[in-house]
Design a protein around this motif. Structure first.
Motif, PDB file in Angstrom:
ATOM      1  N   PRO A 184      -3.734  40.851  53.413  1.00  0.00           N
ATOM      2  CA  PRO A 184      -2.496  40.902  54.210  1.00  0.00           C
ATOM      3  C   PRO A 184      -1.345  41.607  53.490  1.00  0.00           C
ATOM      4  CG  PRO A 184      -3.517  38.746  54.410  1.00  0.00           C
ATOM      5  CD  PRO A 184      -4.296  39.494  53.362  1.00  0.00           C
ATOM      6  N   VAL A 185      -1.208  41.390  52.180  1.00  0.00           N
ATOM      7  CA  VAL A 185      -0.129  42.046  51.436  1.00  0.00           C
ATOM      8  C   VAL A 185      -0.322  43.554  51.430  1.00  0.00           C
ATOM      9  CG1 VAL A 185       0.983  42.292  49.192  1.00  0.00           C
ATOM     10  CG2 VAL A 185       0.290  40.029  49.983  1.00  0.00           C
ATOM     11  N   MET A 186      -1.553  43.990  51.143  1.00  0.00           N
ATOM     12  CA  MET A 186      -1.840  45.422  51.148  1.00  0.00           C
ATOM     13  C   MET A 186      -1.643  45.996  52.541  1.00  0.00           C
ATOM     14  SD  MET A 186      -5.358  47.439  50.160  1.00  0.00           S
ATOM     15  CE  MET A 186      -5.555  46.536  48.619  1.00  0.00           C
ATOM     16  N   LEU A 187      -2.051  45.247  53.557  1.00  0.00           N
ATOM     17  CA  LEU A 187      -1.888  45.693  54.937  1.00  0.00           C
ATOM     18  C   LEU A 187      -0.412  45.894  55.266  1.00  0.00           C
ATOM     19  CD1 LEU A 187      -3.139  46.315  57.694  1.00  0.00           C
ATOM     20  CD2 LEU A 187      -3.018  43.863  58.211  1.00  0.00           C
ATOM     21  N   GLY A 188       0.450  45.004  54.768  1.00  0.00           N
ATOM     22  CA  GLY A 188       1.882  45.140  55.006  1.00  0.00           C
ATOM     23  C   GLY A 188       2.443  46.427  54.415  1.00  0.00           C
ATOM     24  N   VAL A 189       2.008  46.774  53.201  1.00  0.00           N
ATOM     25  CA  VAL A 189       2.462  48.014  52.564  1.00  0.00           C
ATOM     26  C   VAL A 189       1.962  49.221  53.340  1.00  0.00           C
ATOM     27  CG1 VAL A 189       2.338  49.421  50.470  1.00  0.00           C
ATOM     28  CG2 VAL A 189       2.579  46.934  50.287  1.00  0.00           C
ATOM     29  N   ILE A 190       0.697  49.178  53.755  1.00  0.00           N
ATOM     30  CA  ILE A 190       0.115  50.292  54.520  1.00  0.00           C
ATOM     31  C   ILE A 190       0.851  50.464  55.840  1.00  0.00           C
ATOM     32  CG2 ILE A 190      -1.945  51.034  55.783  1.00  0.00           C
ATOM     33  CD1 ILE A 190      -3.615  49.745  53.529  1.00  0.00           C
ATOM     34  N   MET A 191       1.161  49.358  56.493  1.00  0.00           N
ATOM     35  CA  MET A 191       1.897  49.428  57.761  1.00  0.00           C
ATOM     36  C   MET A 191       3.276  50.051  57.579  1.00  0.00           C
ATOM     37  SD  MET A 191       1.084  45.883  59.788  1.00  0.00           S
ATOM     38  CE  MET A 191      -0.297  45.771  60.923  1.00  0.00           C
ATOM     39  N   PHE A 192       3.920  49.745  56.452  1.00  0.00           N
ATOM     40  CA  PHE A 192       5.233  50.328  56.179  1.00  0.00           C
ATOM     41  C   PHE A 192       5.121  51.852  56.031  1.00  0.00           C
ATOM     42  CE2 PHE A 192       7.819  51.988  52.615  1.00  0.00           C
ATOM     43  CZ  PHE A 192       9.027  52.077  53.282  1.00  0.00           C
ATOM     44  N   ILE A 193       4.152  52.310  55.224  1.00  0.00           N
ATOM     45  CA  ILE A 193       3.949  53.752  55.025  1.00  0.00           C
ATOM     46  C   ILE A 193       3.602  54.417  56.346  1.00  0.00           C
ATOM     47  CG2 ILE A 193       2.533  55.498  53.876  1.00  0.00           C
ATOM     48  CD1 ILE A 193       2.153  53.469  51.581  1.00  0.00           C
ATOM     49  N   ASP A 194       2.692  53.782  57.088  1.00  0.00           N
ATOM     50  CA  ASP A 194       2.262  54.337  58.371  1.00  0.00           C
ATOM     51  C   ASP A 194       3.425  54.417  59.352  1.00  0.00           C
ATOM     52  OD1 ASP A 194      -0.219  54.883  60.269  1.00  0.00           O
ATOM     53  OD2 ASP A 194       1.081  53.479  61.330  1.00  0.00           O
ATOM     54  N   GLY A 195       4.284  53.388  59.354  1.00  0.00           N
ATOM     55  CA  GLY A 195       5.437  53.388  60.252  1.00  0.00           C
ATOM     56  C   GLY A 195       6.420  54.494  59.922  1.00  0.00           C
ATOM     57  N   PHE A 196       6.655  54.699  58.612  1.00  0.00           N
ATOM     58  CA  PHE A 196       7.571  55.761  58.195  1.00  0.00           C
ATOM     59  C   PHE A 196       7.018  57.128  58.575  1.00  0.00           C
ATOM     60  CE2 PHE A 196       8.841  59.024  55.172  1.00  0.00           C
ATOM     61  CZ  PHE A 196      10.222  58.930  55.220  1.00  0.00           C
ATOM     62  N   TRP A 197       5.754  57.369  58.216  1.00  0.00           N
ATOM     63  CA  TRP A 197       5.163  58.685  58.500  1.00  0.00           C
ATOM     64  C   TRP A 197       4.984  58.890  60.003  1.00  0.00           C
ATOM     65  CZ3 TRP A 197       5.037  62.796  55.634  1.00  0.00           C
ATOM     66  CH2 TRP A 197       4.278  63.888  56.043  1.00  0.00           C
ATOM     67  N   GLY A 198       4.625  57.810  60.702  1.00  0.00           N
ATOM     68  CA  GLY A 198       4.447  57.902  62.144  1.00  0.00           C
ATOM     69  C   GLY A 198       5.725  58.267  62.872  1.00  0.00           C
ATOM     70  N   THR A 199       6.864  57.893  62.322  1.00  0.00           N
ATOM     71  CA  THR A 199       8.145  58.298  62.887  1.00  0.00           C
ATOM     72  C   THR A 199       8.478  59.737  62.501  1.00  0.00           C
ATOM     73  OG1 THR A 199       8.980  56.023  62.809  1.00  0.00           O
ATOM     74  CG2 THR A 199      10.623  57.773  62.991  1.00  0.00           C
ATOM     75  N   PHE A 200       8.261  60.061  61.231  1.00  0.00           N
ATOM     76  CA  PHE A 200       8.618  61.389  60.738  1.00  0.00           C
ATOM     77  C   PHE A 200       7.868  62.507  61.470  1.00  0.00           C
ATOM     78  CE2 PHE A 200       7.432  64.886  57.817  1.00  0.00           C
ATOM     79  CZ  PHE A 200       8.676  65.478  57.693  1.00  0.00           C
ATOM     80  N   ILE A 201       6.586  62.290  61.794  1.00  0.00           N
ATOM     81  CA  ILE A 201       5.798  63.378  62.395  1.00  0.00           C
ATOM     82  C   ILE A 201       6.245  63.709  63.821  1.00  0.00           C
ATOM     83  CG2 ILE A 201       3.751  63.084  60.967  1.00  0.00           C
ATOM     84  CD1 ILE A 201       2.488  61.437  63.156  1.00  0.00           C
ATOM     85  N   HIS A 202       7.218  62.961  64.357  1.00  0.00           N
ATOM     86  CA  HIS A 202       7.777  63.309  65.661  1.00  0.00           C
ATOM     87  C   HIS A 202       8.995  64.221  65.537  1.00  0.00           C
ATOM     88  CE1 HIS A 202       5.429  59.698  66.749  1.00  0.00           C
ATOM     89  NE2 HIS A 202       5.297  60.299  67.910  1.00  0.00           N
ATOM     90  N   ILE A 203       9.305  64.663  64.339  1.00  0.00           N
ATOM     91  CA  ILE A 203      10.470  65.514  64.141  1.00  0.00           C
ATOM     92  C   ILE A 203      10.367  66.758  65.022  1.00  0.00           C
ATOM     93  CG2 ILE A 203       9.489  66.791  62.175  1.00  0.00           C
ATOM     94  CD1 ILE A 203      12.321  66.701  60.923  1.00  0.00           C
ATOM     95  N   GLY A 204      11.485  67.108  65.674  1.00  0.00           N
ATOM     96  CA  GLY A 204      11.471  68.197  66.643  1.00  0.00           C
ATOM     97  C   GLY A 204      11.820  69.551  66.054  1.00  0.00           C
ATOM     98  N   GLU A 205      11.704  70.562  66.906  1.00  0.00           N
ATOM     99  CA  GLU A 205      11.964  71.939  66.482  1.00  0.00           C
ATOM    100  C   GLU A 205      13.417  72.152  66.073  1.00  0.00           C
ATOM    101  OE1 GLU A 205      10.255  71.050  69.077  1.00  0.00           O
ATOM    102  OE2 GLU A 205       8.378  72.181  69.193  1.00  0.00           O
ATOM    103  N   ASN A 206      14.336  71.336  66.579  1.00  0.00           N
ATOM    104  CA  ASN A 206      15.743  71.492  66.205  1.00  0.00           C
ATOM    105  C   ASN A 206      15.974  71.240  64.722  1.00  0.00           C
ATOM    106  OD1 ASN A 206      16.696  72.202  68.736  1.00  0.00           O
ATOM    107  ND2 ASN A 206      17.062  70.093  69.362  1.00  0.00           N
ATOM    108  N   ALA A 207      15.147  70.373  64.131  1.00  0.00           N
ATOM    109  CA  ALA A 207      15.290  70.067  62.706  1.00  0.00           C
ATOM    110  C   ALA A 207      14.245  70.769  61.854  1.00  0.00           C
ATOM    111  CB  ALA A 207      15.203  68.557  62.470  1.00  0.00           C
ATOM    112  N   MET A 208      13.075  71.076  62.438  1.00  0.00           N
ATOM    113  CA  MET A 208      11.995  71.705  61.670  1.00  0.00           C
ATOM    114  C   MET A 208      11.187  72.612  62.595  1.00  0.00           C
ATOM    115  SD  MET A 208       8.983  69.857  59.426  1.00  0.00           S
ATOM    116  CE  MET A 208      10.160  69.035  58.348  1.00  0.00           C
TER     117      MET A 208
END
Length: 347
Positions: A184-208
């Motif tokens: 569960p502890v490792m899963l929590g860390v993985i979920m945090f990384i996944d949540g951050f990257w999962g948000t970042f990959i939606h960056i639009g053409e206006n910024a990138m």
């Protein structure tokens, strides 16, 4: 009245992630910078990046006269609606799955670098399963389609989800990970990384504009890959289901690079009511209910629920596999016709 305005202000702060600055400023004020090396400090450093990029998208879009409030409408209203209940159901589902299935884990892992790599590969497999079913099972597509409804791309779209999608996703992801030994502890860390990257990959053409991130495009799933995933172009449909590591997309043949000669068209293939939040949020559910109601017999009613979107009891299927097959057959036919014309000219 003031309470109402404070509530609206808090919603805007949450949408733009302003609350994520608090932990970082607390660390800076304390002068104890060693806290930045902790998990709490790592989170504090990363989270302000996302609201900064969202504001950058909006500012650059406004500067180049490409900003439209409507592009953020679905994301904001989804965020508001989900903030009442969706987040709590998601957390409850994760905790429930851990409590139910941890004792049945096939084996246990420790929090070491090599088990962390194993854990992330397992997480990506679980994420692939949830995401694949979200596109290939009509009922689950009703939950996932809200995320694909926007006809533009920006970081805020990471908030555009039907409120039941998160618990459905985390039931699959948490259960698979726990049963395969991810702690569960490792899963929590993985979920945090996944949540951050999962948000970042939606960056639009206006910024990138070019979102392939150089050589990283061949190693990880970049915003470019995720733009492909959100495209309704026939070539791009149902590809790039992973989130960070493209291992399982390569294994199952769903990996797709962006072709710069094919402009991406965002959105879903179903005709939608223009700029309608209700249609984007509930439209696929309404369409499914109508199909089930009209379908003859219990078997066909059930199949409409579990078969891929586009399946029809009449045999006139418009599933992605059928549409892509016809498209590529037509492309091949056109190539052969051009080749035959060129050969006839040479003769």
């Amino acid at each position: 009245m003031s309470t109402f305005f404070h509530y609206i202000l808090d919603l805007f702060k949450g949408f733009f992630g302003w609350g994520s600055w608090g932990s970082l400023t607390d660390i800076i004020k304390s002068g104890n910078y060693s806290r930045l090396l902790t998990y709490e400090g790592f989170r504090a450093m990363l989270f302000p990046i996302l609201p900064f990029l969202l504001l950058l998208e909006i500012i650059r879009g406004a500067f180049y006269k490409r900003f439209k409030v409507i592009h953020y409408k679905l994301s904001f209203f989804s965020f508001v609606l989900n903030s009442f209940i969706g987040t709590y159901i998601k957390i409850a589902m994760v905790m429930l799955c851990i409590g139910l299935f941890e004792k049945y884990a096939f084996f246990k892992t420790s929090f070491t670098w090599y088990w962390f790599i194993y854990g992330y590969i397992v997480w990506e497999f679980a994420h692939f399963l949830y995401h694949y079913f979200g596109h290939k099972v009509r009922l689950f597509w009703c939950l996932h389609s809200t995320h694909h409804a926007p006809e533009s791309m920006n970081i805020a779209i990471s908030n555009a989800h039907f409120f039941l999608e998160a618990p459905y996703a985390d039931f699959i992801r948490t259960t698979v990970c726990i049963l395969l030994g991810v702690s569960p502890v490792m899963l929590g860390v993985i979920m945090f990384i996944d949540g951050f990257w999962g948000t970042f990959i939606h960056i639009g053409e206006n910024a990138m504009k070019d979102a392939r991130l150089g050589f990283l495009n061949n190693i990880i799933l970049t915003p470019s890959h995720h733009r492909v995933h959100h495209a309704r172009n026939v070539t791009y449909m149902d590809t790039n289901f992973c989130n960070l590591l493209p291992i399982w997309d390569r294994v199952f043949g769903t990996y797709q690079n962006e072709d710069r000669n094919i402009p991406i068209e965002y959105g879903i293939s179903r005709p939608m009511i223009k700029n309608s939040f209700l249609d984007a949020y509930f439209g696929e559910i309404v369409a499914l209910v109508k199909d089930v109601y009209k379908a003859p017999g219990i078997k066909n009613k059930f199949l409409y629920i579990v078969m891929p979107p586009g399946w029809s009891h009449t045999g006139d299927h418009k599933m992605t596999t059928v549409v892509k097959k016809k498209y590529f057959e037509e492309m091949e036919k056109q190539k052969n016709q051009v080749k035959q014309k060129e050969e006839s000219v040479l003769m």
